[in-house]
Design an enzyme around this catalytic site. Structure first.
Site, PDB file in Angstrom:
ATOM      1  N   CYS A 117      27.312  -1.399  21.161  1.00 38.78           N
ATOM      2  CA  CYS A 117      27.139  -2.024  19.845  1.00 38.78           C
ATOM      3  C   CYS A 117      28.482  -2.130  19.129  1.00 38.78           C
ATOM      4  O   CYS A 117      29.285  -1.195  19.155  1.00 38.78           O
ATOM      5  CB  CYS A 117      26.153  -1.212  19.000  1.00 38.78           C
ATOM      6  SG  CYS A 117      25.885  -1.868  17.343  1.00 38.78           S
TER       7      CYS A 117
ATOM      8  N   GLY B 124       1.034 -11.661  -1.624  1.00 35.96           N
ATOM      9  CA  GLY B 124      -0.313 -11.529  -1.079  1.00 35.96           C
ATOM     10  C   GLY B 124      -0.492 -10.291  -0.222  1.00 35.96           C
ATOM     11  O   GLY B 124      -1.512  -9.598  -0.306  1.00 35.96           O
TER      12      GLY B 124
ATOM     13  N   HIS C 114      23.453  -0.229  11.247  1.00 39.65           N
ATOM     14  CA  HIS C 114      23.331  -0.295  12.706  1.00 39.65           C
ATOM     15  C   HIS C 114      22.051  -1.010  13.128  1.00 39.65           C
ATOM     16  O   HIS C 114      22.080  -1.918  13.973  1.00 39.65           O
ATOM     17  CB  HIS C 114      23.366   1.096  13.323  1.00 39.65           C
ATOM     18  CG  HIS C 114      22.935   1.085  14.759  1.00 39.65           C
ATOM     19  ND1 HIS C 114      23.770   0.671  15.774  1.00 39.65           N
ATOM     20  CD2 HIS C 114      21.739   1.368  15.344  1.00 39.65           C
ATOM     21  CE1 HIS C 114      23.108   0.714  16.924  1.00 39.65           C
ATOM     22  NE2 HIS C 114      21.880   1.131  16.690  1.00 39.65           N
TER      23      HIS C 114
ATOM     24  N   ASP D  82      -1.980 -16.170  -0.461  1.00 36.93           N
ATOM     25  CA  ASP D  82      -2.991 -16.160   0.597  1.00 36.93           C
ATOM     26  C   ASP D  82      -3.810 -14.880   0.497  1.00 36.93           C
ATOM     27  O   ASP D  82      -3.447 -13.953  -0.224  1.00 36.93           O
ATOM     28  CB  ASP D  82      -2.334 -16.260   1.977  1.00 36.93           C
ATOM     29  CG  ASP D  82      -1.431 -15.064   2.266  1.00 36.93           C
ATOM     30  OD1 ASP D  82      -0.768 -14.562   1.333  1.00 36.93           O
ATOM     31  OD2 ASP D  82      -1.378 -14.616   3.420  1.00 36.93           O
TER      32      ASP D  82
ATOM     33  N   GLN E  95      -4.076 -18.312   8.013  1.00 37.30           N
ATOM     34  CA  GLN E  95      -4.845 -17.084   8.136  1.00 37.30           C
ATOM     35  C   GLN E  95      -6.009 -17.317   9.115  1.00 37.30           C
ATOM     36  O   GLN E  95      -6.130 -18.381   9.699  1.00 37.30           O
ATOM     37  CB  GLN E  95      -5.347 -16.625   6.772  1.00 37.30           C
ATOM     38  CG  GLN E  95      -4.250 -16.067   5.864  1.00 37.30           C
ATOM     39  CD  GLN E  95      -3.735 -14.711   6.316  1.00 37.30           C
ATOM     40  OE1 GLN E  95      -4.258 -14.097   7.239  1.00 37.30           O
ATOM     41  NE2 GLN E  95      -2.670 -14.229   5.659  1.00 37.30           N
TER      42      GLN E  95
ATOM     43  N   SER F 182       4.880 -14.278  -1.329  1.00 37.25           N
ATOM     44  CA  SER F 182       4.028 -14.541  -2.495  1.00 37.25           C
ATOM     45  C   SER F 182       3.508 -13.281  -3.160  1.00 37.25           C
ATOM     46  O   SER F 182       3.043 -13.313  -4.291  1.00 37.25           O
ATOM     47  CB  SER F 182       2.837 -15.398  -2.081  1.00 37.25           C
ATOM     48  OG  SER F 182       1.960 -14.641  -1.254  1.00 37.25           O
TER      49      SER F 182
END
Length: 374
Positions: A309, A95, A340, A146, A194, A93
Site C-alpha cells: 500500500c 430515508g 489507510h 424512499d 425498491q 435523502s
C-alpha cells in the site's frame, strides 16, 4: 450533470465512464467516502482531496437537517463552502436513517413523521420537503425520498413500500422541476429502486421509474440484514433494466472483495461506512486480508500495515505504532487507520476502472474470486 460511457466489458457488462458535475468530473466506477455530517470522520478535506484523490463524497440530509440545519448551511454558502470541499457531493435523502428509527417514526402516504434522535422534536419529511432541504444544501446529486424495509419482509409489505416509493419519486421529480424551472439546475435528482428481495417487485419499480427519464438511478434497500448473495442477486436483476447512458448507484455496499462483483453487474457508483467505521474499531483492510491491529502479534511489528500500500499511513508508520495508538485510545489512530482503509477502497476502484479501460476486467475479476477461495 452528464454521464459519458468510455468502455464496457463484453463478458460482464462492467462499465467505465465519466460523470460530469458542476464540481468536477468523477471517474467511474467510483466508491464514495461517507461524510455523513459534512465530514468524513477523522479525515481533513485536504487529505481527502490531495492524499486520497476522492472525487465525490456523500453527506446525509437527515443529519444535516437536524444539525446545524439546512437554512444555516444555505446562508453560509451551501454545503461545499460550509465544509470547504471543492469537489462533487451526493446527499442521501435520509430515508435509510428514518428506516433505522423504527421506534421514532410513522410512515404515511404523505411522508415520514419522525422524532429527532437528538432532542425528541417531531419533524415531517415529505418527498417535496426533502428536495427543498437538498437544494438548500446545494449538493451535486440528490436522492428522492424512499421507503426502505428491513430484511426479511413479506411480499405484501415490500409491494406497498415499493408503490409508495414510486409515488414519492414522482412527487419529488415534479417538485424538483418546478423548483429549478428558470434557474437551470446545477444538481441531479436520482430516484431509488425498491422492492426488497423480490425480483418481480424490483422489475415493476424500474418500469415505473423509467418514465421519469431521470439523470441517474439508485438501487436501494440493500445492506439491511440480507445475505450478500441476495444483495448481488437483486443488483443483477435490477441494473440491466436501467438506462445504459445513465449512472447506476448501489447504496450502502460493500466489503472490499465485493466491489468488483457489483461492478461486474453494471454498477457505476457505491458507498459504504465500512472503511471508516471498521478503521475506528481497529480493523484494517489490506491486500493480504484484514489486520486486527489490537492483536498481540503486532506489538513489536516494525512492518507497515500493508507493504503493498502506498498510503501515507503505510509509508510512514509501523503496525507496532498503530497498535500502540489504538491501545492508548489516541485520536490519531482513527485518522491514520481511516486514511489507510479509504485508500485501500479507492485504489481498488482505480484498479477496477483501469482493467475495464484496458479490456482486462474479466481477468481481474477471476483473480479476485480465486484469491477469495484460497
Amino acid at each position: 450533470m452528464r454521464f459519458e460511457l468510455q468502455a464496457v466489458c463484453p463478458d460482464t457488462g462492467a462499465r467505465a465512464g465519466l460523470l460530469h458535475t458542476a464540481h468536477g468530473i468523477v471517474e467511474t466506477p467510483v466508491f464514495m467516502p461517507v461524510g455523513t455530517q459534512a465530514t468524513v470522520k477523522g479525515v481533513p478535506q485536504r487529505d481527502l482531496e490531495n492524499e486520497l484523490g476522492a472525487q465525490i463524497i456523500l453527506a446525509n440530509t437527515y443529519h444535516l437537517f437536524l444539525r446545524p440545519g439546512h437554512e444555516l448551511i444555505r446562508k453560509l454558502g451551501g454545503l461545499h463552502k460550509f465544509m470547504a470541499w471543492p469537489r462533487a457531493i451526493l446527499t442521501d435523502s435520509g430515508g435509510f436513517q428514518v428506516f433505522s428509527l423504527s421506534d421514532l417514526r410513522k410512515i404515511t402516504d404523505e411522508g415520514v413523521l419522525f422524532h429527532s434522535h437528538l432532542d425528541g422534536d417531531a419533524h415531517l419529511f415529505t418527498p417535496e420537503s426533502v428536495v427543498d432541504v437538498q437544494l438548500a444544501l446545494g449538493s451535486d446529486i440528490m436522492m428522492a425520498l424512499d421507503e426502505c424495509l428491513a430484511f426479511p419482509a413479506s411480499h405484501e409489505a415490500a409491494n406497498q413500500a415499493m408503490l409508495r416509493t414510486v409515488r414519492w419519486a414522482k412527487a419529488a421529480d415534479q417538485h424538483y422541476r418546478r423548483a429549478t424551472d428558470g434557474t437551470g439546475p446545477r444538481s441531479a435528482l436520482f430516484p431509488i429502486v425498491q422492492g426488497s428481495m423480490f425480483a418481480d417487485l424490483r422489475r415493476a419499480c424500474v418500469a415505473e421509474l423509467l418514465a421519469l427519464d431521470a439523470p441517474g438511478y439508485a438501487i436501494g434497500g440493500l445492506s439491511v440484514g440480507e445475505p450478500r448473495s441476495l444483495s448481488l442477486e437483486m443488483t443483477e436483476v435490477t441494473a440491466p433494466l436501467l438506462p445504459k447512458n445513465r449512472p447506476r448507484y448501489v447504496m450502502g455496499v460493500g466489503m472490499p472483495e465485493e466491489l468488483p462483483e457489483y461492478v461486474a453487474r453494471g454498477v457505476d457508483m457505491m458507498d459504504c461506512v465500512l472503511p471508516s467505521r471498521n478503521a475506528r474499531n481497529g480493523c484494517l483492510f489490506t491486500s493480504a486480508g484484514r489486520v486486527i491491529i489490537k492483536q498481540t502479534r503486532y506489538k513489536d511489528d516494525p512492518a507497515p500495515v500493508d507493504p503493498n500500500c502506498a498510503c501515507y499511513t503505510c509509508r510512514t508508520y509501523s503496525r507496532a505504532y498503530l497498535r500502540h495508538l489504538f491501545q492508548a485510545g489516541e485520536i490519531l489512530f482513527a485518522t491514520l487507520a481511516t486514511l489507510h482503509n479509504l485508500h485501500h477502497y479507492l485504489d481498488r476502484m482505480r484498479q477496477i476502472r483501469q482493467s475495464i479501460l484496458l479490456g482486462r476486467f474479466r481477468a481481474y475479476l477471476d483473480g479476485v474470486r480465486s484469491a477469495a477461495v484460497e
